[in-house]
Design an enzyme around this catalytic site. Structure first.
Site, short mmCIF file in Angstrom:
data_model
loop_
_atom_site.label_atom_id
_atom_site.label_comp_id
_atom_site.label_asym_id
_atom_site.label_seq_id
_atom_site.Cartn_x
_atom_site.Cartn_y
_atom_site.Cartn_z
N ASN A 295 44.31 36.10 37.21
CA ASN A 295 44.06 35.09 35.92
C ASN A 295 44.24 36.12 34.76
O ASN A 295 44.45 35.59 33.67
CB ASN A 295 42.62 34.55 35.89
CG ASN A 295 42.42 34.07 34.78
OD1 ASN A 295 42.75 32.97 34.11
ND2 ASN A 295 41.31 34.62 33.79
N ASP B 113 41.39 47.53 34.72
CA ASP B 113 42.54 47.17 33.78
C ASP B 113 43.80 47.02 34.55
O ASP B 113 44.30 47.68 35.46
CB ASP B 113 42.87 48.65 32.88
CG ASP B 113 44.36 48.67 32.26
OD1 ASP B 113 44.83 47.67 32.32
OD2 ASP B 113 44.70 49.90 31.47
N TYR C 61 55.41 35.09 25.27
CA TYR C 61 54.36 34.44 26.31
C TYR C 61 54.94 33.60 27.19
O TYR C 61 54.57 33.71 28.37
CB TYR C 61 53.23 33.73 25.31
CG TYR C 61 52.09 33.20 26.29
CD1 TYR C 61 51.24 33.98 26.78
CD2 TYR C 61 51.72 31.83 26.48
CE1 TYR C 61 50.40 33.64 27.56
CE2 TYR C 61 51.01 31.25 27.11
CZ TYR C 61 50.06 32.30 27.93
OH TYR C 61 48.91 31.58 28.60
N LYS D 106 54.90 34.04 31.28
CA LYS D 106 54.44 33.21 32.15
C LYS D 106 55.45 32.63 33.19
O LYS D 106 55.14 32.09 34.26
CB LYS D 106 53.64 32.09 31.51
CG LYS D 106 52.14 32.87 30.84
CD LYS D 106 51.47 33.31 31.80
CE LYS D 106 50.27 33.62 31.38
NZ LYS D 106 49.03 33.97 32.27
N THR E 223 49.48 29.84 10.76
CA THR E 223 49.51 31.23 10.26
C THR E 223 51.37 31.44 10.39
O THR E 223 51.82 31.92 9.23
CB THR E 223 48.98 32.34 10.98
OG1 THR E 223 47.65 32.08 10.80
CG2 THR E 223 49.29 33.76 10.23
N ASP F 282 37.16 42.96 35.23
CA ASP F 282 37.37 42.49 33.82
C ASP F 282 37.61 44.03 33.15
O ASP F 282 36.72 44.84 33.54
CB ASP F 282 36.50 41.67 32.95
CG ASP F 282 37.02 40.92 31.89
OD1 ASP F 282 37.41 41.62 31.01
OD2 ASP F 282 37.23 39.72 31.96
N ARG G 262 35.17 35.89 30.92
CA ARG G 262 35.07 34.67 29.77
C ARG G 262 36.22 33.78 30.30
O ARG G 262 37.10 33.88 31.01
CB ARG G 262 35.29 35.32 28.49
CG ARG G 262 36.46 35.87 28.30
CD ARG G 262 36.45 36.35 26.57
NE ARG G 262 37.64 36.89 26.43
CZ ARG G 262 38.04 37.27 25.39
NH1 ARG G 262 37.28 37.13 24.27
NH2 ARG G 262 39.02 38.00 25.33
#
Length: 265
Positions: free
Chosen positions: A90, A63, A159, A163, A208, A37, A16
């Protein structure tokens, strides 16, 4: 020069979002593609869609945090396609949180998937593509980093750190490949914000966390920080991957390509 006819590609997280778009673009350029995936239903659906469009495609479960899983996926890809020339690393995950409320479990998850998953992909791509490997004719690895590696955006410290690590892995791996004569180019892409499911969840998370009053306001501010004045599109990122995988980039390795509308400059 962007013709990938005869090339064999493996795309992780290809079920996706960005991964699906990258797989579709590689197939459109002529490559045979295996979708890897952890979500088997989505991965199989993407592979079936590619086959319906006339491409050579297949699915393998993966995985990315599991070394043996990687070995099996690469072996299956080579058996299915007759080789391996392109790996797109990815698969990734983004879990938002303020530094003051940092959740060790969330950070470990991102380290496992974003950093270890990418590193294991490099490991098994090199073993397959280098001289004497089961593919053995060199190739190209494209790692997916993020504009988060280049800007201090709030709420995504873990994150951003992972990255940024993808960028460093890319450069060291490119140097090792060159020094050891593997014939594998290694580059990475820094995508800007794209309104995929993951991208829109990030915008909602900002609300949030109390950083923006609404998801729309968060997205608007991202657009305001982007000189080209819009969000990225899946196709923008997919085109960059095709370029880096192609002979048009044959003298490019160890590079990070921003595809962020200028946001990270």
């Amino acid at each position: 020069m962007y013709d990938l006819t005869g090339r064999k590609a493996l795309v992780t997280g290809g079920g996706r979002g960005l991964g699906q778009g990258m797989a579709e673009a590689l197939a459109k350029a002529g490559a045979s593609v295996v979708i890897a995936d952890i979500q088997e239903d989505l991965g199989k659906a993407t592979a079936d869609s590619l086959k319906d469009s006339g491409a050579t495609a297949a699915f393998v479960p993966l995985d990315v945090t599991d070394d043996a899983n990687w070995e099996a996926a690469v072996t299956a890809t080579i058996a299915e396609l007759g080789g391996l020339d392109i790996l797109v690393n990815n698969a990734g995950v983004e879990l938002s949180g303020l530094v003051v409320d940092l959740d060790p479990a969330d950070v470990r998850t991102m380290l496992e998937i974003n950093v270890l998953g990418t590193a294991l992909g490099l490991k098994h791509a090199f073993r397959a593509m280098r001289p004497g490997g089961p593919a053995g004719s060199g190739g190209s690895v494209v790692n997916i980093s993020s504009v988060a590696a280049t800007i201090p955006f709030p709420g995504i410290a873990g994150y951003s750190a992972t990255k940024s690590a993808v960028d460093r892995l890319t450069r060291v791996a490119a140097m090792e490949s060159g020094k050891l004569g593997y014939g594998v180019r290694v580059n990475c892409v820094y995508p800007g914000l794209v309104p995929t499911e993951m991208g829109m969840k990030l915008a909602a998370d900002m609300v949030t966390l109390g950083l923006w009053p609404s998801a729309e306001a968060a997205v608007g501010d991202v657009i305001g920080l982007t000189p080209l004045g819009r969000l990225g599109e899946v196709g923008d990122m997919a085109d960059a991957v095709v370029f880096l995988a192609s002979d048009a980039a044959k003298f490019i390795t160890g590079a990070g390509l921003p595809v962020d509308g200028g946001m990270g400059m």
